[in-house]
Design a protein around this motif. Sequence first.
Motif, mmCIF file in Angstrom:
data_model
loop_
_atom_site.group_PDB
_atom_site.id
_atom_site.type_symbol
_atom_site.label_atom_id
_atom_site.label_comp_id
_atom_site.label_asym_id
_atom_site.label_seq_id
_atom_site.Cartn_x
_atom_site.Cartn_y
_atom_site.Cartn_z
ATOM 1 N N GLU A 110 -4.932 7.221 -3.655
ATOM 2 C CA GLU A 110 -4.259 8.526 -3.180
ATOM 3 C C GLU A 110 -2.621 8.324 -2.788
ATOM 4 O O GLU A 110 -2.083 8.879 -3.241
ATOM 5 C CB GLU A 110 -4.775 9.343 -2.290
ATOM 6 N N TYR A 111 -2.739 7.184 -2.202
ATOM 7 C CA TYR A 111 -1.210 6.689 -1.652
ATOM 8 C C TYR A 111 -0.435 6.310 -3.099
ATOM 9 O O TYR A 111 0.859 6.978 -3.230
ATOM 10 C CB TYR A 111 -1.248 5.601 -0.742
ATOM 11 N N GLY A 112 -1.214 5.865 -3.998
ATOM 12 C CA GLY A 112 -0.572 5.364 -5.449
ATOM 13 C C GLY A 112 0.053 6.731 -5.994
ATOM 14 O O GLY A 112 0.899 6.773 -6.759
ATOM 15 N N ILE A 113 -0.937 7.645 -6.050
ATOM 16 C CA ILE A 113 -0.682 8.944 -6.833
ATOM 17 C C ILE A 113 0.480 9.722 -6.035
ATOM 18 O O ILE A 113 1.365 10.276 -6.885
ATOM 19 C CB ILE A 113 -1.748 10.034 -6.747
ATOM 20 N N VAL A 153 -0.214 -0.771 0.502
ATOM 21 C CA VAL A 153 1.282 -1.166 0.125
ATOM 22 C C VAL A 153 1.198 -1.436 -1.460
ATOM 23 O O VAL A 153 2.057 -1.351 -2.375
ATOM 24 C CB VAL A 153 1.757 -2.285 0.794
ATOM 25 N N ARG A 154 0.209 -2.178 -1.956
ATOM 26 C CA ARG A 154 0.060 -2.787 -3.277
ATOM 27 C C ARG A 154 0.156 -1.535 -4.247
ATOM 28 O O ARG A 154 0.960 -1.398 -5.235
ATOM 29 C CB ARG A 154 -0.978 -3.603 -3.700
ATOM 30 N N GLU A 155 -0.795 -0.526 -3.803
ATOM 31 C CA GLU A 155 -1.216 0.476 -4.582
ATOM 32 C C GLU A 155 0.263 1.503 -4.681
ATOM 33 O O GLU A 155 0.673 1.742 -5.945
ATOM 34 C CB GLU A 155 -2.235 1.502 -4.180
ATOM 35 N N HIS A 159 3.343 1.976 -8.073
ATOM 36 C CA HIS A 159 3.725 3.374 -8.890
ATOM 37 C C HIS A 159 4.809 4.136 -8.395
ATOM 38 O O HIS A 159 5.135 5.159 -8.617
ATOM 39 C CB HIS A 159 2.608 4.297 -8.198
ATOM 40 N N THR A 160 5.824 3.268 -7.611
ATOM 41 C CA THR A 160 6.914 3.708 -7.410
ATOM 42 C C THR A 160 8.276 2.663 -7.599
ATOM 43 O O THR A 160 7.973 1.636 -7.403
ATOM 44 C CB THR A 160 7.146 4.309 -5.885
ATOM 45 N N SER A 161 9.472 3.061 -7.882
ATOM 46 C CA SER A 161 10.399 2.396 -7.834
ATOM 47 C C SER A 161 11.405 2.454 -6.477
ATOM 48 O O SER A 161 12.317 1.893 -6.528
ATOM 49 C CB SER A 161 11.471 2.933 -9.078
ATOM 50 N N LYS A 162 10.873 3.578 -5.677
ATOM 51 C CA LYS A 162 11.503 3.795 -4.490
ATOM 52 C C LYS A 162 11.345 2.519 -3.533
ATOM 53 O O LYS A 162 10.084 2.038 -3.382
ATOM 54 C CB LYS A 162 11.290 5.193 -3.935
ATOM 55 N N PRO A 163 12.155 2.250 -2.375
ATOM 56 C CA PRO A 163 11.774 1.576 -1.281
ATOM 57 C C PRO A 163 10.484 2.097 -0.741
ATOM 58 O O PRO A 163 10.220 3.455 -0.702
ATOM 59 C CB PRO A 163 12.994 1.786 -0.407
ATOM 60 N N VAL A 164 9.567 1.227 0.047
ATOM 61 C CA VAL A 164 8.369 1.593 0.372
ATOM 62 C C VAL A 164 8.471 1.248 1.789
ATOM 63 O O VAL A 164 8.456 0.038 2.185
ATOM 64 C CB VAL A 164 7.110 1.082 -0.226
ATOM 65 N N ILE A 165 8.446 1.949 2.728
ATOM 66 C CA ILE A 165 8.347 1.745 4.224
ATOM 67 C C ILE A 165 6.969 1.914 4.941
ATOM 68 O O ILE A 165 6.276 3.202 4.581
ATOM 69 C CB ILE A 165 9.354 2.699 4.881
ATOM 70 N N LEU A 166 6.480 1.134 5.640
ATOM 71 C CA LEU A 166 4.940 1.235 6.250
ATOM 72 C C LEU A 166 5.230 1.809 7.566
ATOM 73 O O LEU A 166 6.359 0.991 8.470
ATOM 74 C CB LEU A 166 4.617 -0.020 6.397
ATOM 75 N N GLU A 183 4.289 -6.908 4.732
ATOM 76 C CA GLU A 183 5.174 -7.677 4.194
ATOM 77 C C GLU A 183 4.918 -8.416 2.919
ATOM 78 O O GLU A 183 5.586 -8.286 1.821
ATOM 79 C CB GLU A 183 6.015 -8.488 5.230
ATOM 80 N N ASP A 184 3.883 -9.198 3.126
ATOM 81 C CA ASP A 184 3.315 -10.002 1.760
ATOM 82 C C ASP A 184 2.970 -9.178 0.731
ATOM 83 O O ASP A 184 2.788 -9.585 -0.461
ATOM 84 C CB ASP A 184 2.115 -10.782 2.637
ATOM 85 N N ALA A 185 2.251 -8.035 1.094
ATOM 86 C CA ALA A 185 2.011 -7.157 0.082
ATOM 87 C C ALA A 185 3.436 -6.382 -0.831
ATOM 88 O O ALA A 185 3.165 -5.666 -1.659
ATOM 89 C CB ALA A 185 0.911 -6.047 0.725
#
Length: 306
Positions: A110-113, A153-155, A159-166, A183-185
Amino acid sequence: MNESSRLKTTLLGIPMKSPVMTSSGTFGFGEEFADFLNLDELGGVFVKGTTLLPRRGNDGVRIAETPAGMLNCIGLENPGVDVFLNETLPRIAKYNMNIFVNISGGSAEEYGILAEKLDVDGVAGIELNVSCPNVKDGGIIFGTDPKAAASVVREAKKHTSKPVILKLSPNVTDITEIAKACEDAGADALSLINTLMGMAIDIKTWKPVLGNITGGLSGPCVKPVALRLVWQTAQAVNIPIIGQGGISTAADAIEFFLAGASAVSVGTANFVDPYATTKIIQGLDDYLEKNNLSNISELVGKLKMD
Ligand code: ORO
């Protein structure tokens, strides 16, 4: 309006007029504050948590004041990602602010979608909320286990070209384990902290004050905890940290920069004073000028140990 070059920064490849952002759930969609401040002097706005389907949130009392803070158990009330994309985003596009969308899902897929749907113009980045303390189906389940956090994170990254922040939770034994796994993912940055789990009891009725029994604690009372977690995490990872948790003044923000945050985000203070971010931006600029510093980056991670 503050246009000082001392405050200019670039985070995640995004040029920002200041390193001061606003935290998800405390600043609506930004537009609610347009009458009070210049939204484009902020580094960015993390808009209210978005989910795949609309959510009505938790029943009963959702907010309670505490000494030097507040408890909330909103339960991710929001109109759903499609309403955000079709109605909200086009409406707030005119404000010239960097829009970061905070997302929550019930599974890594769902995070990927959500990440894929939000990979559109006008979205600067996405913040994966793996730390909401107020919902059973997701959120914090992913943020308290390094493997689960990494899978989210991996998912999202797939599915995105945007920066991913946790957005990380303080409700863990060792935040650095989760931070390193993210970070590793492939996480691009970390936001910390989300709220600390707490509760309040009404001594007249002997019942919990909050409809959800427990809630997330935020505000000045959590600042020392947040600062400690930012400092510990900054030793453990190389990706940027957006520090947050009880920041109400420029002095608070300076502590977070010294502890290793590359940017700060203001949350609960926005409820107390809608001008809080403007005052913090001005106060940071004054501090840099008084200390003969030419840019905010000269403070980042400069805590002295001797
Ligand atoms: N409350 C929080 O304290 N943190 C979140 O991430 C989300 C909520 C909420 O919607 O209840």
